[in-house]
Design a protein around this motif. Structure first.
Motif, PDB file in Angstrom:
ATOM      1  N   MET A  17       0.829  -1.208   0.000  1.00  0.00           N
ATOM      2  CA  MET A  17       0.000   0.000   0.000  1.00  0.00           C
ATOM      3  C   MET A  17       0.866   1.263   0.000  1.00  0.00           C
ATOM      4  O   MET A  17       0.581   2.207  -0.739  1.00  0.00           O
ATOM      5  CB  MET A  17      -0.933  -0.007   1.212  1.00  0.00           C
ATOM      6  N   LEU A  18       1.913   1.224   0.840  1.00  0.00           N
ATOM      7  CA  LEU A  18       2.807   2.385   0.866  1.00  0.00           C
ATOM      8  C   LEU A  18       3.482   2.591  -0.485  1.00  0.00           C
ATOM      9  O   LEU A  18       3.591   3.712  -0.982  1.00  0.00           O
ATOM     10  CB  LEU A  18       3.846   2.212   1.972  1.00  0.00           C
ATOM     11  N   LEU A  19       3.945   1.469  -1.047  1.00  0.00           N
ATOM     12  CA  LEU A  19       4.581   1.559  -2.354  1.00  0.00           C
ATOM     13  C   LEU A  19       3.586   2.049  -3.411  1.00  0.00           C
ATOM     14  O   LEU A  19       3.905   2.879  -4.272  1.00  0.00           O
ATOM     15  CB  LEU A  19       5.154   0.196  -2.742  1.00  0.00           C
ATOM     16  N   GLY A  20       2.365   1.523  -3.338  1.00  0.00           N
ATOM     17  CA  GLY A  20       1.336   1.951  -4.283  1.00  0.00           C
ATOM     18  C   GLY A  20       1.007   3.431  -4.147  1.00  0.00           C
ATOM     19  O   GLY A  20       0.818   4.134  -5.149  1.00  0.00           O
ATOM     20  N   LEU A  21       0.914   3.901  -2.899  1.00  0.00           N
ATOM     21  CA  LEU A  21       0.641   5.320  -2.672  1.00  0.00           C
ATOM     22  C   LEU A  21       1.771   6.193  -3.209  1.00  0.00           C
ATOM     23  O   LEU A  21       1.536   7.244  -3.818  1.00  0.00           O
ATOM     24  CB  LEU A  21       0.430   5.578  -1.179  1.00  0.00           C
ATOM     25  N   LEU A  22       3.007   5.728  -2.975  1.00  0.00           N
ATOM     26  CA  LEU A  22       4.140   6.486  -3.502  1.00  0.00           C
ATOM     27  C   LEU A  22       4.139   6.515  -5.027  1.00  0.00           C
ATOM     28  O   LEU A  22       4.387   7.549  -5.647  1.00  0.00           O
ATOM     29  CB  LEU A  22       5.455   5.880  -2.989  1.00  0.00           C
ATOM     30  N   LEU A  23       3.841   5.353  -5.626  1.00  0.00           N
ATOM     31  CA  LEU A  23       3.793   5.314  -7.085  1.00  0.00           C
ATOM     32  C   LEU A  23       2.658   6.179  -7.630  1.00  0.00           C
ATOM     33  O   LEU A  23       2.818   6.869  -8.642  1.00  0.00           O
ATOM     34  CB  LEU A  23       3.625   3.866  -7.555  1.00  0.00           C
ATOM     35  N   SER A  24       1.508   6.131  -6.961  1.00  0.00           N
ATOM     36  CA  SER A  24       0.375   6.951  -7.404  1.00  0.00           C
ATOM     37  C   SER A  24       0.734   8.431  -7.341  1.00  0.00           C
ATOM     38  O   SER A  24       0.429   9.211  -8.259  1.00  0.00           O
ATOM     39  CB  SER A  24      -0.853   6.671  -6.539  1.00  0.00           C
ATOM     40  N   GLY A  25       1.369   8.841  -6.218  1.00  0.00           N
ATOM     41  CA  GLY A  25       1.789  10.240  -6.091  1.00  0.00           C
ATOM     42  C   GLY A  25       2.822  10.613  -7.145  1.00  0.00           C
ATOM     43  O   GLY A  25       2.785  11.720  -7.706  1.00  0.00           O
ATOM     44  N   PHE A  26       3.743   9.685  -7.426  1.00  0.00           N
ATOM     45  CA  PHE A  26       4.786   9.972  -8.414  1.00  0.00           C
ATOM     46  C   PHE A  26       4.199  10.177  -9.808  1.00  0.00           C
ATOM     47  O   PHE A  26       4.526  11.143 -10.505  1.00  0.00           O
ATOM     48  CB  PHE A  26       5.789   8.814  -8.432  1.00  0.00           C
ATOM     49  N   PHE A  27       3.346   9.265 -10.235  1.00  0.00           N
ATOM     50  CA  PHE A  27       2.758   9.384 -11.572  1.00  0.00           C
ATOM     51  C   PHE A  27       1.847  10.609 -11.680  1.00  0.00           C
ATOM     52  O   PHE A  27       1.771  11.252 -12.726  1.00  0.00           O
ATOM     53  CB  PHE A  27       1.989   8.117 -11.928  1.00  0.00           C
ATOM     54  N   GLY A  28       1.155  10.912 -10.595  1.00  0.00           N
ATOM     55  CA  GLY A  28       0.337  12.121 -10.611  1.00  0.00           C
ATOM     56  C   GLY A  28       1.168  13.371 -10.789  1.00  0.00           C
ATOM     57  O   GLY A  28       0.822  14.274 -11.574  1.00  0.00           O
ATOM     58  N   ALA A  29       2.306  13.438 -10.054  1.00  0.00           N
ATOM     59  CA  ALA A  29       3.189  14.596 -10.184  1.00  0.00           C
ATOM     60  C   ALA A  29       3.822  14.671 -11.580  1.00  0.00           C
ATOM     61  O   ALA A  29       3.984  15.760 -12.149  1.00  0.00           O
ATOM     62  CB  ALA A  29       4.276  14.541  -9.125  1.00  0.00           C
ATOM     63  N   MET A  30       4.163  13.529 -12.133  1.00  0.00           N
ATOM     64  CA  MET A  30       4.773  13.507 -13.457  1.00  0.00           C
ATOM     65  C   MET A  30       3.791  14.026 -14.517  1.00  0.00           C
ATOM     66  O   MET A  30       4.149  14.846 -15.388  1.00  0.00           O
ATOM     67  CB  MET A  30       5.210  12.090 -13.815  1.00  0.00           C
TER      68      MET A  30
END
Length: 550
Positions: A17-30
């Protein structure tokens, strides 16, 4: 085993979940950054559209002044009715012109006669000057006056009627500079005599002469008067940009002609504070010089402009990615694939744009500084014309023009002055040739070539180019040849044969050019002789020696 398995599963789920949240935030920022980059590109294009619209508006108004000037050049005496009829037609199409005016040159001895002539229709007419803003008084005694004698429309410009432009020293200095150099010049921002509000305006002056005087003394002697265009900067600006598509752009117009930039007009209130994102989008666009003035358009987007072009896609990627992570690992894959697809589309779009840009650059045969053909274009045309002349048995002529002591000119007036000198000379060379088959190209940094297929008088054209360039009166006090920029010219003609090469032909022209420079510059090198720089010598040479040879 179960507690251990559950603990492992719990830790795995939490970590996932933490990894998924980080990935979601990363792709959103990108996606957010990519979206901003696209918005910035669109913003610059919108600003360029507005800048070009403003340039077109200014040039259109300048054409009006040329038309008014043509009226005075084509008539021995222009009446008030003739001026009014022509000016009113233009004003009906150009609503951003405050007034069109004619100010004749009046000596002190003729003042009473000029005033009396206008009093036949306007009993209160007299030469005036400014006493204070909005208040006019009778003009003082001076040797020469430039009174506003015709003005259209008169309504709204009554206070300018009879106003002596020579009553202001700085304005008179600008007018004299335009007269001495036969230039069309614009003033810096001023408060118009007919202005009752705190709005900036400017004038464009264009001298009118009897005939075509070529020296300063002759221009002063043959001067009839000056044609003026009176403009409010806000009217010009709003008229130009109102038909452009994009809205929500904060525009600031500056005059960067002098050492200190001056703000001319802004379409927004200065009390609003810009956000950091708006500041990062700030973009400046220099306009083409009009009347010797260099204006710059500075733009920043409004918050509404950015918000209108932003989508919720970055937010959705981040939010739904988090939800998908919480619901199950399957949604992580979907969110990742979606983000990857968008990134690949953006990369593909940039790649296609880069390829298109490279293709356009490869196809471009125009010199970026002067706007005429470049060396690549010349080489191709030279090869084509050589083969055509070889096939048809016709002559081919080549003129090479080299600016005298141009490196010293650059050191004296700077690269900005040097660039403007090259542009002026390139434009004059292009105007001097009058056949569509002739090619004027920039050959080297300070060299130009003129390719002349099947011509009979390359020598006359070469000398005409030299004379026309000197007539530009580009100041060059440091020159050892003249007070103005001069050129040396080499010219040769030949009928190509299989035993002659293009390289030999070009070497011959360069040798003639070098001889012209060695014998004092500002000359035309023809065959084995270097002629003095005047048309009479050229004609004498042709009668005695025949036409130029290889």
């Amino acid at each position: 085993m179960m507690p251990v398995y559950k603990a492992f599963s719990r830790r795995f789920i939490i970590l996932s979940m933490l990894l998924g949240l980080l990935l979601s935030g990363f792709f959103g920022a990108m996606l957010y950054q990519k979206e901003l980059a696209i918005i910035e590109t669109d913003f610059k294009r919108d600003v360029d559209d507005k800048a070009m619209a403003l340039e077109r508006e200014l040039l259109a108004n300048l054409e009006v002044l040329f038309a008014i000037k043509s009226l005075f050049n084509s008539s021995e005496e222009v009446t008030a009715n003739e001026f009014e009829n022509l000016a009113s037609d233009f004003l009906a199409r150009h609503h951003d012109i405050q007034a069109l005016e004619w100010a004749p040159k009046v000596t002190g001895d003729n003042r009473e006669a000029f005033e009396a002539a206008r009093r036949e229709i306007y009993p209160d007419f007299e030469f005036t000057e400014r006493a204070s803003q909005g208040s006019m008084t009778k003009a003082g005694i001076r040797d020469v006056y430039f009174p506003v004698y015709f003005v259209e429309p008169l309504k709204g410009n009554e206070v300018a009627f009879g106003f002596d432009l020579a009553s202001n020293e700085s304005r008179l200095s600008m007018i004299n500079r335009a007269i001495d150099r036969d230039l069309t010049l614009a003033t810096k921002s001023i408060t118009l005599v007919q202005e009752v509000f705190d709005q900036k305006g400017f004038l464009i002056v264009m001298p009118v002469y009897e005939g075509e005087p070529s020296t300063v003394s002759k221009r002063q002697e043959k001067l009839q008067g000056i044609v003026l265009g009176v403009y409010r900067i806000a009217d010009i600006f709003e008229s130009a940009v109102k038909h452009t598509g994009a809205t929500g752009i904060r525009l600031l117009l500056k005059d960067n002609t002098g050492a200190d930039a001056e703000e001319l007009y802004a379409n927004y209130s200065s009390d609003k504070v810009l956000g950091s994102l708006q500041k990062s989008f700030s973009y400046s666009r220099s306009l083409k010089r009009i009347g010797g003035r260099q204006w710059t358009l500075i733009a920043t987007p409004s918050q509404g402009y950015i918000a209108e072009r932003q989508s919720l896609l970055p937010f959705f990627v981040c939010a739904f990615g988090s939800i998908f992570v919480l619901v199950g690992g399957g949604y992580i894959f979907l969110a990742t694939e979606h983000s990857t697809m968008i990134r690949e589309e953006a990369v593909e779009r940039n790649r296609e744009l880069d390829e298109a840009k490279l293709a356009l650059e490869e196809l471009s045969f125009t010199d970026g500084l002067t706007g005429i053909a470049n060396r690549q274009c010349f080489d191709i045309r030279f090869e084509e014309e050589w083969l055509r002349a070889l096939r048809d048995g016709t002559s081919l002529s080549l003129i090479m023009v080299d600016l005298d002591n141009f490196r010293l000119f650059n050191n004296t007036y700077g690269y900005i002055g040097g660039d403007q000198c090259l542009r002026d000379i390139a434009n004059k060379l292009a105007l001097t040739t009058n056949r569509t088959t002739d090619l004027v190209a920039r050959y080297d940094a300070d060299q130009f070539v003129i390719l002349l297929p099947n011509t009979d008088e390359p020598v006359l054209l070469a000398d005409k180019c030299r004379i026309n360039i000197e007539k530009l009166h580009i100041p060059y006090q440091a020159s050892s040849v003249s007070d103005y920029m001069t050129v040396s010219v080499g010219v040769a003609s030949m009928i190509p044969t299989k035993h002659r090469s293009q390289a030999d032909f070009m070497a011959n022209v360069k040798e003639l050019l070098a001889q012209a420079k060695e014998l004092g510059k500002n000359r035309v090198g023809i065959a084995r002789d270097i002629l003095a720089a005047n048309r009479g010598d050229i004609l004498k040479f042709q009668y005695s020696q025949g036409r130029s040879t290889e």
